[in-house]
Design an enzyme around this catalytic site. Structure first.
Site, short mmCIF file in Angstrom:
data_model
loop_
_atom_site.label_atom_id
_atom_site.label_comp_id
_atom_site.label_asym_id
_atom_site.label_seq_id
_atom_site.Cartn_x
_atom_site.Cartn_y
_atom_site.Cartn_z
N ASN A 153 0.80 -1.23 0.00
CA ASN A 153 0.00 0.00 0.00
C ASN A 153 0.83 1.28 0.00
O ASN A 153 0.38 2.32 -0.47
CB ASN A 153 -1.00 0.00 1.16
N GLU A 248 4.66 -3.81 12.47
CA GLU A 248 3.71 -2.71 12.23
C GLU A 248 2.56 -3.34 11.47
O GLU A 248 2.66 -3.59 10.27
CB GLU A 248 4.39 -1.58 11.45
N CYS A 282 -3.35 1.23 7.05
CA CYS A 282 -3.64 0.63 8.36
C CYS A 282 -4.12 1.67 9.36
O CYS A 282 -4.62 1.30 10.43
CB CYS A 282 -2.43 -0.12 8.89
#
Length: 474
Positions: A153, A248, A282
């Site tokens: 992303n 993460e 996210c």
């Protein structure tokens, strides 16, 4: 003719018998063909990184800073090339792709500055009579080979967040880029090759996910830094053994809107944070909690603002919502929304799929255990709910397995600090959406959102070890 892209080990560009085609999720056009590294190539990458570490750990700070400055400047020279490839590979709207390139330029720039200030400290050790005339010198040292695994992303800047601090601290690095968007990393490798960092200090190995697990288990790797899904991240931690790990991972970011909020600003920012680049972040807004006194007005404005957002061709500069990364992601989103509606949720706007596109969708009457609320949608879908008291809203935010970032819109200083102290997340963003990030700030989460922190200074701390020398001056 389709362009072929090689991988990079020990300062050399390699091919293999295996290739994958990278196709645009927007129109199916082939962005390029990428050669995949084999298990033997991965072994060569580890050996070359081991050898290179003997050199990288000796590079003086001013030289590491020059290398990082060079990388930053060279990305800037190729800004549009990088942006166009990001959009071709993963369908990100071009305006967001250009912003990502600018962030990567900034990330390497800040890393070049941080390379000059990896400080230690002098500590007095004469706190007891038996330790008089003793002094402690504390210094940070690079740890060795770092394995970085990155997602699709943000195929440039999330790579930068691992590569830049690794170089700044003098480590060797092996990068496994996303299989859905590896070409941008290859373009970055072309720059690193010319930067002066020793051969083998940076290796790029596009490969199958199960094969990279060989290196996750490998004791010669001293750290694994992973950005991606919670399911994959925790699996990698379980097999990583004794090495350092930073994760993460995902999130279902929440935002709370109080009656004293600036509604004009809040509505626009939350709509952008919810649906920009199809919610594929996210820290994209997924859960919206609005005080009951302003809920009707907020709902009306938010639906209107959502309908204004342009959905379509990601190469057009006014597009806000592009495609999801592939059709499977769009189908999953469609299934989750349909399942929520079947169980009582209502759609205020959106709710339709067209190949890889999914309309910006607002859901109400959502139960906390529905997937669209309790799991990470990673798509342009949000839930909207009212609350009675601020304390209740904070409990709603915390009712999640994730804890990455949260946003609070209020000017009440007591409520601001209450949120800061009570919300179980890595970052609380006041008077802005939880999607806010600038690249030198500490960034990371708790609970299923992972652990460890990125942000250049903080990542450097993760990638180094403290060592103490005690001087007896008696």
């Amino acid at each position: 003719m389709v362009t072929e892209y090689k991988f990079f080990i020990n300062g050399e560009w390699r091919t293999s018998p295996r290739k994958i085609q990278i196709k645009s999720p927007f129109n199916g056009e082939i962005a390029g063909e990428v050669y995949l590294a084999s298990p033997d190539d991965l072994e060569d990458a580890v050996i070359s990184a081991q050898n290179a570490f003997e050199k990288t750990k000796e590079i003086p700070s001013h030289k590491r800073a020059e290398i990082l400055e060079f990388i930053s400047n060279e990305i800037a020279k190729r800004r549009e090339d990088f942006a166009q490839m990001i959009t071709r590979e993963m369908g990100k709207p071009i305006t967001f792709s250009r912003a990502e390139v600018d962030r990567a330029i900034f990330t390497f720039k800040i890393a070049s500055e941080e390379a000059k200030r990896i400080n230690g400290e002098i500590i007095p050790l004469d706190l007891a009579s038996h330790s008089e005339k003793r002094l402690g010198l504390v210094k940070r040292f690079p740890i060795g080979i770092i394995l970085a695994i990155t997602p699709f992303n943000f195929p440039l800047n999330l790579v930068a967040h691992k590569v830049a601090p690794a170089i700044a601290s003098g480590n060797a690095i092996i990068l496994k880029p996303s299989s859905q968007a590896p070409i941008v990393s290859i373009m970055l490798a072309e720059i690193i090759e010319k930067s002066g960092y020793p051969a083998g200090g940076f290796n790029l190995v596009p490969c199958k996910s199960d094969e990279i697990e060989l290196l996750v288990r490998d004791e010669r790797i001293k750290m694994v830094t992973f950005t991606g899904s919670s399911e994959v991240g925790w699996r990698l931690k379980n097999i990583a053994g004794k090495k350092k790990v930073t994760l993460e991972l995902g999130g279902n970011a929440a935002v709370v809107v109080e009656p004293d909020a600036n509604l004009d600003f809040a509505v626009k920012r939350i709509a952008l944070g919810s649906f920009g680049q199809a919610g594929q972040s996210c820290i994209a807004v997924q859960r919206i909690y609005v005080h009951k006194d302003i809920y009707p007005e907020f709902e009306k404005r938010f639906v209107e603002e959502t309908k204004k957002l342009k959905v379509g061709n990601p190469f057009e500069p006014d597009t806000i919502v592009g495609p999801l990364v592939d059709e499977n992601a769009a189908i999953k989103t469609e299934n989750w929304v349909n399942e929520a509606v079947k169980n009582g949720a209502k759609i205020l706007t959106g709710g339709k799929r067209n190949y890889t596109f999914y309309e910006p969708t607002i859901l109400i009457d959502v139960k906390p255990d529905m997937k669209v609320s309790c799991q990470e949608v990673f798509a342009p879908v949000v839930t909207l709910e009212k609350y009675d008291s601020f304390e209740e809203a904070i409990q709603m935010v915390n009712n999640s397995r994730y804890g990455l970032q949260a946003g609070i819109f209020t000017n009440n200083i007591k409520k601001i600090f209450y949120a800061f102290e009570k919300i179980d997340v890595g970052g609380v963003i006041i008077n802005d959406y939880p999607t806010y990030r600038i690249d030198h700030m500490p960034y990371g989460g708790v609970k299923d959102s992972g652990f460890g922190r990125e942000g250049l200074k903080y990542a450097i701390e993760e990638m180094t070890e403290l060592k103490l020398m005690v001087l007896n001056l008696a």
